[in-house]
Design a protein around this motif. Structure first.
Motif, short mmCIF file in Angstrom:
data_model
loop_
_atom_site.label_atom_id
_atom_site.label_comp_id
_atom_site.label_asym_id
_atom_site.label_seq_id
_atom_site.Cartn_x
_atom_site.Cartn_y
_atom_site.Cartn_z
N ALA A 140 0.41 -1.19 -0.12
CA ALA A 140 -0.04 0.60 0.17
C ALA A 140 0.94 1.16 0.16
O ALA A 140 1.89 1.18 0.63
CB ALA A 140 -0.82 0.04 0.91
N ASP A 141 0.43 2.38 -0.58
CA ASP A 141 0.95 3.92 -0.56
C ASP A 141 0.75 4.78 0.74
O ASP A 141 -0.61 5.12 0.17
CB ASP A 141 0.94 3.85 -1.89
CG ASP A 141 1.99 5.64 -2.22
OD1 ASP A 141 2.60 6.14 -0.96
OD2 ASP A 141 1.72 6.07 -3.18
N LEU A 142 1.26 4.53 2.14
CA LEU A 142 0.87 5.32 2.82
C LEU A 142 1.92 6.68 2.90
O LEU A 142 1.57 7.14 3.59
CB LEU A 142 0.85 4.69 4.07
CG LEU A 142 -0.01 3.36 3.99
CD1 LEU A 142 0.06 2.09 4.89
CD2 LEU A 142 -1.63 3.56 5.09
N SER A 143 2.02 6.92 1.66
CA SER A 143 2.87 8.36 1.65
C SER A 143 2.67 9.48 2.58
O SER A 143 1.34 10.28 1.54
CB SER A 143 4.32 8.36 0.41
OG SER A 143 3.09 8.55 -0.86
N GLN A 144 3.52 10.54 3.03
CA GLN A 144 2.66 11.40 3.56
C GLN A 144 1.35 11.04 4.31
O GLN A 144 1.00 12.19 4.78
CB GLN A 144 2.78 12.39 2.13
CG GLN A 144 3.88 12.92 1.93
CD GLN A 144 4.01 13.86 1.36
OE1 GLN A 144 3.07 13.92 0.29
NE2 GLN A 144 5.29 14.30 0.71
N ALA A 145 0.96 9.82 4.72
CA ALA A 145 -0.14 9.84 5.70
C ALA A 145 0.12 10.84 6.90
O ALA A 145 0.83 9.72 7.66
CB ALA A 145 -0.41 8.88 5.37
N ASP A 146 -1.23 10.97 7.55
CA ASP A 146 -1.40 11.21 8.63
C ASP A 146 -1.83 10.36 9.77
O ASP A 146 -3.37 9.76 9.38
CB ASP A 146 -2.27 12.05 8.89
CG ASP A 146 -2.64 12.77 10.08
OD1 ASP A 146 -2.24 12.25 11.62
OD2 ASP A 146 -2.80 14.03 10.51
#
Length: 181
Positions: free
Chosen positions: A95-101
């Motif tokens: 999964a792409d959780l880049s820059q997620a809070d």
């Protein structure tokens, strides 16, 4: 739109639900794989055991949502707000959780192998016994996070903030922790 109408439209073949407002939606076990929910408002939603494989949730607000045991394999959650969300036992492989809070999110026993967590905010998050093998956690904020008994084999922690992080029992073999603070 309510939860029932969303499911009817999904079953009929519609996939684009960009910026939809479904705060507090009740969708346990729902199959929304491949849907586009970019920028959607799903704060407090019940998505327990939902199939969200390959779903685009980029920029979505999932603040306080319940995603316990949901399958988010290959999902795009970049820039998503998952502050206080429950992702216990969730599958987030690739999964792409880049820059997620993900502040104070519960990711205990979640599977995040090869997940992209570049610049993610995981401060205060519970990642106890999570599988982060091969994950990219570079430049992420892990202050005060609980990584006890987590698997971080071959994970990239370069530039990550680990101040006050609980790493008891964590497996770091083969990972890149250069420049981690």
């Amino acid at each position: 739109m309510n939860s029932e109408e969303l499911m009817q439209r999904y079953v009929a073949g519609e996939r684009d639900f960009t910026a939809i407002n479904l705060n507090e939606a009740i969708l346990p076990g729902a199959d929304l794989s491949g849907a586009v929910l970019a920028g959607a408002f799903l704060g407090g939603a019940n998505l327990r055991q939902a199939n969200l494989r390959q779903t685009d949730l980029s920029g979505a607000d999932l603040n306080g949502a319940d995603l316990t045991q949901a399958d988010l394999s290959g999902a795009n959650l970049s820039d998503a707000i998952l502050d206080g969300a429950v992702l216990e036992g969730a599958i987030l492989d690739n999964a792409d959780l880049s820059q997620a809070d993900l502040k104070i999110a519960n990711l205990a026993q979640a599977t995040l192998s090869s997940a992209e967590l570049y610049q993610a905010d995981l401060s205060g998050a519970n990642l106890e016994a999570a599988d982060l093998s091969g994950a990219d956690l570079s430049i992420s904020d892990l202050q005060q996070a609980n990584l006890s008994d987590a698997a971080l084999e071959k994970a990239n922690l370069s530039g990550a903030n680990l101040e006050g992080t609980n790493l008891q029992g964590t497996i770091l073999e083969g990972g890149d922790s250069s420049l981690a603070t």
